[in-house]
Design an enzyme around this catalytic site. Structure first.
Site, PDB file in Angstrom:
ATOM      1  N   ASN A 111      12.722  57.472  10.505  1.00 23.52           N
ATOM      2  CA  ASN A 111      11.784  57.944   9.475  1.00 23.52           C
ATOM      3  C   ASN A 111      11.391  59.406   9.671  1.00 23.52           C
ATOM      4  O   ASN A 111      11.374  60.189   8.715  1.00 23.52           O
ATOM      5  CB  ASN A 111      10.539  57.055   9.459  1.00 23.52           C
ATOM      6  CG  ASN A 111      10.880  55.622   9.074  1.00 23.52           C
ATOM      7  OD1 ASN A 111      11.994  55.362   8.594  1.00 23.52           O
ATOM      8  ND2 ASN A 111       9.957  54.703   9.289  1.00 23.52           N
ATOM      9  N   HIS A 157       9.549  82.994 -33.915  1.00 23.16           N
ATOM     10  CA  HIS A 157      10.026  81.910 -34.795  1.00 23.16           C
ATOM     11  C   HIS A 157      11.507  82.071 -35.129  1.00 23.16           C
ATOM     12  O   HIS A 157      11.966  81.567 -36.150  1.00 23.16           O
ATOM     13  CB  HIS A 157       9.221  81.843 -36.106  1.00 23.16           C
ATOM     14  CG  HIS A 157       7.746  81.869 -35.917  1.00 23.16           C
ATOM     15  ND1 HIS A 157       6.967  80.736 -35.819  1.00 23.16           N
ATOM     16  CD2 HIS A 157       6.890  82.915 -35.766  1.00 23.16           C
ATOM     17  CE1 HIS A 157       5.704  81.073 -35.646  1.00 23.16           C
ATOM     18  NE2 HIS A 157       5.631  82.399 -35.588  1.00 23.16           N
ATOM     19  N   SER A 278      39.834  76.762 -29.061  1.00 24.16           N
ATOM     20  CA  SER A 278      39.886  75.422 -29.633  1.00 24.16           C
ATOM     21  C   SER A 278      41.352  75.030 -29.769  1.00 24.16           C
ATOM     22  O   SER A 278      42.203  75.866 -30.070  1.00 24.16           O
ATOM     23  CB  SER A 278      39.201  75.430 -31.006  1.00 24.16           C
ATOM     24  OG  SER A 278      39.708  74.376 -31.800  1.00 24.16           O
ATOM     25  N   LYS A 284      38.810  80.355 -32.820  1.00 21.78           N
ATOM     26  CA  LYS A 284      37.582  80.078 -32.069  1.00 21.78           C
ATOM     27  C   LYS A 284      37.545  80.735 -30.699  1.00 21.78           C
ATOM     28  O   LYS A 284      38.548  80.860 -30.010  1.00 21.78           O
ATOM     29  CB  LYS A 284      37.437  78.569 -31.868  1.00 21.78           C
ATOM     30  CG  LYS A 284      37.163  77.839 -33.167  1.00 21.78           C
ATOM     31  CD  LYS A 284      35.705  77.846 -33.513  1.00 21.78           C
ATOM     32  CE  LYS A 284      35.062  76.622 -32.904  1.00 21.78           C
ATOM     33  NZ  LYS A 284      33.649  76.568 -33.237  1.00 21.78           N
ATOM     34  N   GLU A 291      26.869  77.085 -22.862  1.00 18.66           N
ATOM     35  CA  GLU A 291      26.489  75.736 -23.294  1.00 18.66           C
ATOM     36  C   GLU A 291      26.278  74.820 -22.092  1.00 18.66           C
ATOM     37  O   GLU A 291      25.379  73.977 -22.083  1.00 18.66           O
ATOM     38  CB  GLU A 291      27.562  75.154 -24.215  1.00 18.66           C
ATOM     39  CG  GLU A 291      27.668  75.896 -25.542  1.00 18.66           C
ATOM     40  CD  GLU A 291      28.955  75.550 -26.269  1.00 18.66           C
ATOM     41  OE1 GLU A 291      29.140  74.379 -26.638  1.00 18.66           O
ATOM     42  OE2 GLU A 291      29.811  76.441 -26.441  1.00 18.66           O
TER      43      GLU A 291
HETATM   44  N1  ARG Z   1      18.898  56.551   5.320  1.00 22.53           N
HETATM   45  C1  ARG Z   1      17.481  56.457   5.383  1.00 22.53           C
HETATM   46  C2  ARG Z   1      16.865  57.366   4.306  1.00 22.53           C
HETATM   47  O1  ARG Z   1      17.561  58.185   3.807  1.00 22.53           O
HETATM   48  C3  ARG Z   1      16.986  56.892   6.707  1.00 22.53           C
HETATM   49  C4  ARG Z   1      15.673  56.331   7.095  1.00 22.53           C
HETATM   50  C5  ARG Z   1      15.803  54.870   7.368  1.00 22.53           C
HETATM   51  N2  ARG Z   1      14.585  54.333   7.856  1.00 22.53           N
HETATM   52  C6  ARG Z   1      14.352  53.012   7.899  1.00 22.53           C
HETATM   53  N3  ARG Z   1      13.190  52.631   8.336  1.00 22.53           N
HETATM   54  N4  ARG Z   1      15.227  52.153   7.489  1.00 22.53           N
HETATM   55  O2  ARG Z   1      15.731  57.223   3.941  1.00 22.53           O
END
Ligand code: ARG
Length: 464
Positions: A111, A157, A278, A284, A291
């Protein structure tokens, strides 16, 4: 086989569909370099604080460099069973150096790992985009300097309003892009706190040194709250918001290029390099590049909306929903990068058709305001009355199918007897733009000065 990273509690592997929906390696392989850098900073700190031995840390760092080199050279085949870049790197490290690899993840969680990797990636990408945006500004400034006094119609406008110069029009985009760069810079400043060491969500019982890892990775300081550290994706949202606004600017400009390259406007032409033909209509020449810049703004804006919606219902701290933060971000910033490059290419490629611009600048009674201002200045008329008188003169000219300066003095005097021949001086488009002397106005001297000021500023940034 149960998972080698967290299989202790599991007896079987995931269902095939679980593996498919769960895996992020298909896109987060892009974080490889940042993942290696984050892990190296982490393990150096683990050694410095005595949490792992120096010998293990050295083996891990060396192994990480080797894994990094394998990834750079395309030699490492990623495994979907290993879910994501973090576990692919760690697993390869274990193959190389054996059980010591298992010490790398001490006092860390995926995490905080993914948060730091992604911050590093976004930071690197902001820096690249900034360089590209600067280059686009430079391209615009060069054209603005070359055409500081080229008269074209200014619109409100999309109706002819008052004459402006082509250089002035281009410098408007230089200002917008300067603000875009400011927004990316702001996002970068705010993101530059290091989440590494927040671990899963609560911090860790190991005596880690978060200031050291923050410093090693170029962050200003560690993040202050571990829950926030692993659940914050503001840094992505802010960057995507900056991207969406920048893309909106590019899209508006692209729309103008589409209009200007029509035979009806004919204000600029693009060469073969930025147009297509085109297959059926030989005459064209289509401005596909413009675009597509306009079109890609749709997905860039969508990517921002997508992540806002992912985030809005998430309780603290990490949820797997947040893995959905990456693809949209990669898509947005890559698309923006392509759009900026294409736009810079078009700006350098475009040839203004000055005769067409000037002819259009004079049509549609674009100097009517100059006439009204003259009545105020010369005859001391209140502006509201001058507006009314001018309106009647315009109506008279329109009735006769004439432009303002083609209307005879007698005809004008029939509406307002005090008008003199001196009025003709303000009815031409060149005089009109020259008279817009107010700060920020379109007079060619202003345009030249501002273009030069931008030139100096942009040149200064390069050497800085
Ligand atoms: N691949 C996960 C993500 O991108 C990584 C973190 C995973 N954490 C967990 N508690 N499973 O978020």
């Amino acid at each position: 086989m149960s998972n080698q990273m967290w299989g202790g509690r599991f007896t079987t592997g995931p269902d095939a569909i679980m593996e498919e929906i769960n895996a992020s390696i298909g896109f987060d392989y892009r974080l490889a370099r940042q993942d290696i850098a984050g892990s190296k900073a982490h393990v150096a700190m683990l050694a410095a604080t005595g949490i792992v031995s120096q010998a293990d840390a050295d083996a891990i760092a060396k192994g990480l460099d080797e894994v990094g080199a394998e990834i750079e050279s395309g030699k490492l085949t990623f495994s979907r069973a290993l879910e994501d870049i973090h576990m692919n790197v760690e697993s390869r490290l274990a193959e190389k150096i054996g059980p010591a690899a298992g010490r790398l993840h001490t006092a860390r969680s995926r995490n905080d790992q993914v948060a730091v990797d992604f911050k590093l990636w976004v930071r690197d990408t902001i820096d690249e985009l900034d360089g590209q945006l600067r280059d686009l500004q430079l391209a615009l400034v060069e054209q603005a300097q070359a055409h500081a006094d080229a008269v074209m119609p200014g619109f409100t406008h999309l109706q002819s309003a008052q004459p402006v110069t082509f250089g002035h029009h281009l410098l408007a985009y230089v200002e917008m892009i300067a603000r875009d760069r400011g927004r990316f810079r702001d996002a970068r400043t705010r993101l530059n706190e290091c989440p590494l060491g927040a671990a899963a969500l609560a911090g860790t019982s190991f005596p880690i040194d978060r200031a050291a890892t923050a410093r090693a990775l170029g962050f200003d300081r560690p993040t202050a709250n571990s829950l926030d550290s692993v659940s914050d994706r503001d840094f992505v949202l802010e960057t995507l918001a900056a991207a969406a606004i920048a893309a909106t600017h590019l899209s508006r400009f692209a729309e103008e290029i589409v209009l200007w390259t029509t035979p009806q406007f004919g204000f600029i032409s693009l060469s073969d390099k930025f147009t297509t033909g085109s297959s059926i209509m030989p005459q064209k020449r289509n401005p596909d590049s413009a675009e597509l810049v306009r079109g890609k703004s749709g997905r860039i804006i969508g990517d921002l909306a997508g992540l806002l919606i992912v985030m809005k219902g998430l309780p603290l701290a990490y949820s797997k929903d947040m893995q959905e933060d990456k693809e949209g971000c990669f898509d947005s910033l890559q698309s923006l990068s392509l759009c900026i490059a294409a736009m810079a290419g078009m700006v350098r490629d475009m040839t203004p058709r000055l005769d067409r611009m000037k002819a259009a600048a004079g049509s549609g009674y674009s100097t009517a305001t100059d006439l009204a201002d003259w009545l105020v200045r010369t005859l001391g008329m209140p502006f509201r009355q001058a507006h009314h008188v001018t309106g009647r003169i315009v109506a008279l000219a329109a009735e006769k199918g004439l432009e303002l300066e083609q209307l005879s003095l007698e005809k004008m005097q029939a509406v307002e007897p005090a008008i003199t021949a001196a009025v003709f001086e303000v009815l031409g488009v060149e005089n009109s733009v020259r008279s817009r002397l107010s700060y920020g106005g379109t007079t060619p001297d202003n345009v030249r000065k501002q273009a030069q000021a931008w030139r100096d500023r942009l040149d200064g940034e390069k050497s800085a």
